[in-house]
Design a protein around this motif. Structure first.
Motif, PDB file in Angstrom:
ATOM      1  N   ALA A 204       0.827  -1.214   0.000  1.00 32.60           N
ATOM      2  CA  ALA A 204       0.000   0.000   0.000  1.00 32.60           C
ATOM      3  C   ALA A 204       0.859   1.261   0.000  1.00 32.60           C
ATOM      4  CB  ALA A 204      -0.936  -0.008   1.213  1.00 32.60           C
ATOM      5  N   ALA A 205       1.876   1.287   0.849  1.00 33.24           N
ATOM      6  CA  ALA A 205       2.726   2.477   0.945  1.00 33.24           C
ATOM      7  C   ALA A 205       3.495   2.715  -0.349  1.00 33.24           C
ATOM      8  CB  ALA A 205       3.697   2.337   2.123  1.00 33.24           C
ATOM      9  N   GLN A 206       4.006   1.643  -0.951  1.00 33.83           N
ATOM     10  CA  GLN A 206       4.747   1.809  -2.199  1.00 33.83           C
ATOM     11  C   GLN A 206       3.841   2.288  -3.322  1.00 33.83           C
ATOM     12  OE1 GLN A 206       8.048   1.711  -2.717  1.00 33.83           O
ATOM     13  NE2 GLN A 206       7.684   2.305  -4.853  1.00 33.83           N
ATOM     14  N   ALA A 207       2.589   1.837  -3.324  1.00 32.20           N
ATOM     15  CA  ALA A 207       1.645   2.295  -4.345  1.00 32.20           C
ATOM     16  C   ALA A 207       1.402   3.799  -4.222  1.00 32.20           C
ATOM     17  CB  ALA A 207       0.327   1.534  -4.220  1.00 32.20           C
ATOM     18  N   VAL A 208       1.267   4.284  -2.986  1.00 32.08           N
ATOM     19  CA  VAL A 208       1.068   5.718  -2.767  1.00 32.08           C
ATOM     20  C   VAL A 208       2.314   6.497  -3.153  1.00 32.08           C
ATOM     21  CG1 VAL A 208       0.694   7.486  -1.003  1.00 32.08           C
ATOM     22  CG2 VAL A 208      -0.687   5.409  -0.987  1.00 32.08           C
ATOM     23  N   LEU A 209       3.482   5.992  -2.755  1.00 34.35           N
ATOM     24  CA  LEU A 209       4.743   6.665  -3.096  1.00 34.35           C
ATOM     25  C   LEU A 209       4.915   6.750  -4.609  1.00 34.35           C
ATOM     26  CD1 LEU A 209       7.557   7.799  -2.325  1.00 34.35           C
ATOM     27  CD2 LEU A 209       8.380   5.444  -2.277  1.00 34.35           C
ATOM     28  N   GLY A 210       4.706   5.640  -5.294  1.00 30.57           N
ATOM     29  CA  GLY A 210       4.873   5.627  -6.748  1.00 30.57           C
ATOM     30  C   GLY A 210       3.867   6.510  -7.456  1.00 30.57           C
ATOM     31  N   SER A 211       2.631   6.518  -6.976  1.00 25.15           N
ATOM     32  CA  SER A 211       1.594   7.350  -7.591  1.00 25.15           C
ATOM     33  C   SER A 211       1.927   8.829  -7.445  1.00 25.15           C
ATOM     34  CB  SER A 211       0.237   7.045  -6.954  1.00 25.15           C
ATOM     35  OG  SER A 211      -0.099   5.687  -7.125  1.00 25.15           O
ATOM     36  N   ALA A 212       2.372   9.224  -6.249  1.00 26.23           N
ATOM     37  CA  ALA A 212       2.754  10.620  -6.024  1.00 26.23           C
ATOM     38  C   ALA A 212       3.912  11.018  -6.925  1.00 26.23           C
ATOM     39  CB  ALA A 212       3.129  10.823  -4.558  1.00 26.23           C
ATOM     40  N   MET A 214       4.604   9.795  -9.840  1.00 30.02           N
ATOM     41  CA  MET A 214       4.102   9.937 -11.212  1.00 30.02           C
ATOM     42  C   MET A 214       3.486  11.325 -11.433  1.00 30.02           C
ATOM     43  SD  MET A 214       2.386   6.230 -12.093  1.00 30.02           S
ATOM     44  CE  MET A 214       1.896   6.731 -13.750  1.00 30.02           C
ATOM     45  N   VAL A 215       2.730  11.817 -10.443  1.00 35.58           N
ATOM     46  CA  VAL A 215       2.146  13.157 -10.560  1.00 35.58           C
ATOM     47  C   VAL A 215       3.242  14.206 -10.681  1.00 35.58           C
ATOM     48  CG1 VAL A 215       0.784  14.922  -9.377  1.00 35.58           C
ATOM     49  CG2 VAL A 215       0.028  12.541  -9.331  1.00 35.58           C
ATOM     50  N   LEU A 216       4.260  14.093  -9.818  1.00 30.83           N
ATOM     51  CA  LEU A 216       5.316  15.099  -9.791  1.00 30.83           C
ATOM     52  C   LEU A 216       6.218  15.040 -11.021  1.00 30.83           C
ATOM     53  CD1 LEU A 216       6.350  14.870  -6.019  1.00 30.83           C
ATOM     54  CD2 LEU A 216       5.078  16.723  -7.125  1.00 30.83           C
ATOM     55  N   GLU A 217       6.529  13.840 -11.487  1.00 29.84           N
ATOM     56  CA  GLU A 217       7.529  13.705 -12.546  1.00 29.84           C
ATOM     57  C   GLU A 217       6.949  13.729 -13.956  1.00 29.84           C
ATOM     58  OE1 GLU A 217      10.290  10.546 -11.921  1.00 29.84           O
ATOM     59  OE2 GLU A 217      10.944  11.322  -9.960  1.00 29.84           O
ATOM     60  N   THR A 218       5.700  13.311 -14.118  1.00 33.57           N
ATOM     61  CA  THR A 218       5.126  13.329 -15.474  1.00 33.57           C
ATOM     62  C   THR A 218       4.487  14.676 -15.799  1.00 33.57           C
ATOM     63  OG1 THR A 218       2.919  12.538 -14.823  1.00 33.57           O
ATOM     64  CG2 THR A 218       4.609  10.857 -15.302  1.00 33.57           C
ATOM     65  N   GLY A 219       4.041  15.382 -14.784  1.00 38.71           N
ATOM     66  CA  GLY A 219       3.345  16.648 -15.013  1.00 38.71           C
ATOM     67  C   GLY A 219       1.935  16.455 -15.530  1.00 38.71           C
ATOM     68  N   LYS A 220       1.477  15.216 -15.590  1.00 40.01           N
ATOM     69  CA  LYS A 220       0.131  14.943 -16.083  1.00 40.01           C
ATOM     70  C   LYS A 220      -0.915  15.238 -15.001  1.00 40.01           C
ATOM     71  CE  LYS A 220       1.476  11.246 -19.319  1.00 40.01           C
ATOM     72  NZ  LYS A 220       1.110  11.975 -20.549  1.00 40.01           N
ATOM     73  N   HIS A 221      -2.118  15.580 -15.430  1.00 38.16           N
ATOM     74  CA  HIS A 221      -3.222  15.805 -14.503  1.00 38.16           C
ATOM     75  C   HIS A 221      -3.530  14.482 -13.779  1.00 38.16           C
ATOM     76  CE1 HIS A 221      -7.297  16.559 -13.053  1.00 38.16           C
ATOM     77  NE2 HIS A 221      -7.078  17.858 -13.269  1.00 38.16           N
ATOM     78  N   PRO A 222      -3.795  14.538 -12.464  1.00 39.37           N
ATOM     79  CA  PRO A 222      -4.114  13.296 -11.747  1.00 39.37           C
ATOM     80  C   PRO A 222      -5.269  12.519 -12.375  1.00 39.37           C
ATOM     81  CG  PRO A 222      -3.735  15.084 -10.194  1.00 39.37           C
ATOM     82  CD  PRO A 222      -3.726  15.707 -11.563  1.00 39.37           C
ATOM     83  N   GLY A 223      -6.242  13.238 -12.934  1.00 39.63           N
ATOM     84  CA  GLY A 223      -7.359  12.553 -13.591  1.00 39.63           C
ATOM     85  C   GLY A 223      -6.909  11.751 -14.792  1.00 39.63           C
ATOM     86  N   GLU A 224      -5.943  12.286 -15.546  1.00 35.93           N
ATOM     87  CA  GLU A 224      -5.413  11.566 -16.707  1.00 35.93           C
ATOM     88  C   GLU A 224      -4.682  10.311 -16.263  1.00 35.93           C
ATOM     89  OE1 GLU A 224      -2.400  12.281 -20.539  1.00 35.93           O
ATOM     90  OE2 GLU A 224      -2.844  13.940 -19.148  1.00 35.93           O
ATOM     91  N   LEU A 225      -3.909  10.428 -15.177  1.00 35.07           N
ATOM     92  CA  LEU A 225      -3.183   9.260 -14.671  1.00 35.07           C
ATOM     93  C   LEU A 225      -4.156   8.207 -14.144  1.00 35.07           C
ATOM     94  CD1 LEU A 225      -0.280  11.132 -12.846  1.00 35.07           C
ATOM     95  CD2 LEU A 225      -0.120   9.843 -14.980  1.00 35.07           C
ATOM     96  N   LYS A 226      -5.231   8.666 -13.525  1.00 29.95           N
ATOM     97  CA  LYS A 226      -6.266   7.737 -13.058  1.00 29.95           C
ATOM     98  C   LYS A 226      -6.881   6.987 -14.229  1.00 29.95           C
ATOM     99  CE  LYS A 226     -10.279   9.143 -12.714  1.00 29.95           C
ATOM    100  NZ  LYS A 226     -11.450   9.201 -13.648  1.00 29.95           N
ATOM    101  N   ASP A 227      -7.167   7.726 -15.307  1.00 32.83           N
ATOM    102  CA  ASP A 227      -7.772   7.100 -16.487  1.00 32.83           C
ATOM    103  C   ASP A 227      -6.855   6.039 -17.099  1.00 32.83           C
ATOM    104  OD1 ASP A 227      -9.966   8.696 -16.157  1.00 32.83           O
ATOM    105  OD2 ASP A 227      -9.501  10.079 -17.795  1.00 32.83           O
ATOM    106  N   MET A 228      -5.537   6.230 -16.979  1.00 29.84           N
ATOM    107  CA  MET A 228      -4.585   5.270 -17.535  1.00 29.84           C
ATOM    108  C   MET A 228      -4.687   3.912 -16.841  1.00 29.84           C
ATOM    109  SD  MET A 228      -1.279   7.829 -17.881  1.00 29.84           S
ATOM    110  CE  MET A 228      -0.114   6.469 -17.957  1.00 29.84           C
ATOM    111  N   VAL A 229      -5.142   3.910 -15.581  1.00 26.96           N
ATOM    112  CA  VAL A 229      -5.243   2.658 -14.823  1.00 26.96           C
ATOM    113  C   VAL A 229      -6.607   1.991 -15.015  1.00 26.96           C
ATOM    114  CG1 VAL A 229      -4.790   1.596 -12.564  1.00 26.96           C
ATOM    115  CG2 VAL A 229      -3.810   3.831 -13.091  1.00 26.96           C
ATOM    116  N   CYS A 230      -7.595   2.793 -15.394  1.00 27.73           N
ATOM    117  CA  CYS A 230      -8.977   2.300 -15.459  1.00 27.73           C
ATOM    118  C   CYS A 230      -9.311   1.704 -16.832  1.00 27.73           C
ATOM    119  CB  CYS A 230      -9.952   3.437 -15.136  1.00 27.73           C
ATOM    120  SG  CYS A 230      -9.856   4.007 -13.428  1.00 27.73           S
ATOM    121  N   SER A 231      -9.034   0.435 -16.992  1.00 25.49           N
ATOM    122  CA  SER A 231      -9.375  -0.261 -18.246  1.00 25.49           C
ATOM    123  C   SER A 231     -10.889  -0.470 -18.322  1.00 25.49           C
ATOM    124  CB  SER A 231      -8.673  -1.619 -18.302  1.00 25.49           C
ATOM    125  OG  SER A 231      -7.279  -1.451 -18.189  1.00 25.49           O
ATOM    126  N   PRO A 232     -11.447  -0.496 -19.539  1.00 26.15           N
ATOM    127  CA  PRO A 232     -12.884  -0.728 -19.706  1.00 26.15           C
ATOM    128  C   PRO A 232     -13.322  -2.041 -19.042  1.00 26.15           C
ATOM    129  CG  PRO A 232     -11.926   0.044 -21.756  1.00 26.15           C
ATOM    130  CD  PRO A 232     -10.774  -0.237 -20.830  1.00 26.15           C
TER     131      PRO A 232
END
Length: 267
Positions: A204-212, A214-232
């Motif tokens: 759980a902690a590593q998932a939060v660390l990695g997600s944070a 991604m926000v900081l290093e990619t510069g992508k909107h958090p919503g866009e990063l969320k959409d990348m994980v949400c497969s149909p």
């Protein structure tokens, strides 16, 4: 010239993290730091680093170029009343308490003083803190830059207008608690599904660390990063649907508003 570069009145977890970060990253030498605390035991960890310690707040205030008031907000009036007589015109006072406005503290000192209001957070303990800073008009650009350089040893630093400090308290100062609660909840769910607790916290902690990161290093909107994980029709969108149904976003926003309101009430 002041005898010490940095002084700390109060030596709780935040002050210890700040001192350790400054010393270990060579932002300041151990013989340039002095700290005081009402409890002798609180001073032992920084004394072990080679930092001078004392039980006398006035000694710290009189000797320090940059003086950090690292006590709880409720103790600010008493500490300021105690040290005000020995604060010189070249002392830069750095505050780290929620809700303590610059104008209020200026009145408490009862004389012109250099003040920098800050709001750090506990990830400073692992060198990943975030601190907002706001100086009063008596602090010059060189002093502010020197202070920011020292804090950069344990955190990222951004200057904000004072009107945003309550928002900073809710989004950064207090928010590690929200994140820890989220990690704990995710780990509890994994334990319920059969995962050993220590392993669940790690995942759980590593998932939060990695997600944070991604926000900081990619510069992508958090919503866009969320959409990348949400497969149909996938697993993630099913989980997101439940979070939305339970009011996850609204709960977070309400919690932060409550936090900010308490901060405002501390003035």
């Amino acid at each position: 010239m002041k005898e010490m570069q940095w002084g700390f009145i109060g030596c709780g977890n935040m002050a210890k993290a700040m001192i350790r970060g400054m010393v270990e990253h060579n932002a300041v030498k151990t013989n340039q730091v002095i700290a005081s605390d009402a409890l002798a035991a609180a001073l032992e960890p920084v004394a072990a680093l080679g930092v001078k310690t004392t039980g006398d707040n006035k000694e710290v205030a009189a000797k320090s170029r940059y003086l950090v008031l690292a006590v709880k907000p409720m103790f600010y009036p008493a500490v300021i009343a105690e040290i005000a007589p020995v604060i010189s015109e070249d002392t830069v006072v750095v505050t780290i308490a929620a809700g303590q406005e610059i104008a209020t503290m200026e009145k408490q000192f009862g004389k012109p003083v250099k003040l920098i209001r800050t709001m750090p957070n506990t990830p400073a303990m692992v060198g990943e803190g975030m601190t907002a800073v706001c100086p009063n008009d008596n602090v010059d650009a060189g002093e502010l830059e020197e202070m920011k350089q020292a804090f950069s040893a344990f955190c990222l630093v951004e200057q904000v207008p004072e009107r945003l400090m309550d928002a900073v308290t809710s989004v950064s100062g207090s928010s590690p608690a929200y994140v820890f609660l989220f990690i704990e909840a995710m780990a509890d769910a994994a334990v319920q599904q059969g995962m050993p607790r220590a392993q669940a916290y790690h995942f759980a902690a590593q998932a939060v660390l990695g997600s944070a990161k991604m926000v900081l290093e990619t510069g992508k909107h958090p919503g866009e990063l969320k959409d990348m994980v949400c497969s149909p029709a996938g697993t993630t969108i099913a989980a997101v649907k439940v979070l939305e149904e339970k009011g996850f976003r609204g709960a977070v926003m309400d919690a932060m508003e409550a936090c900010a309101q308490v901060s405002k009430g501390m003035k």
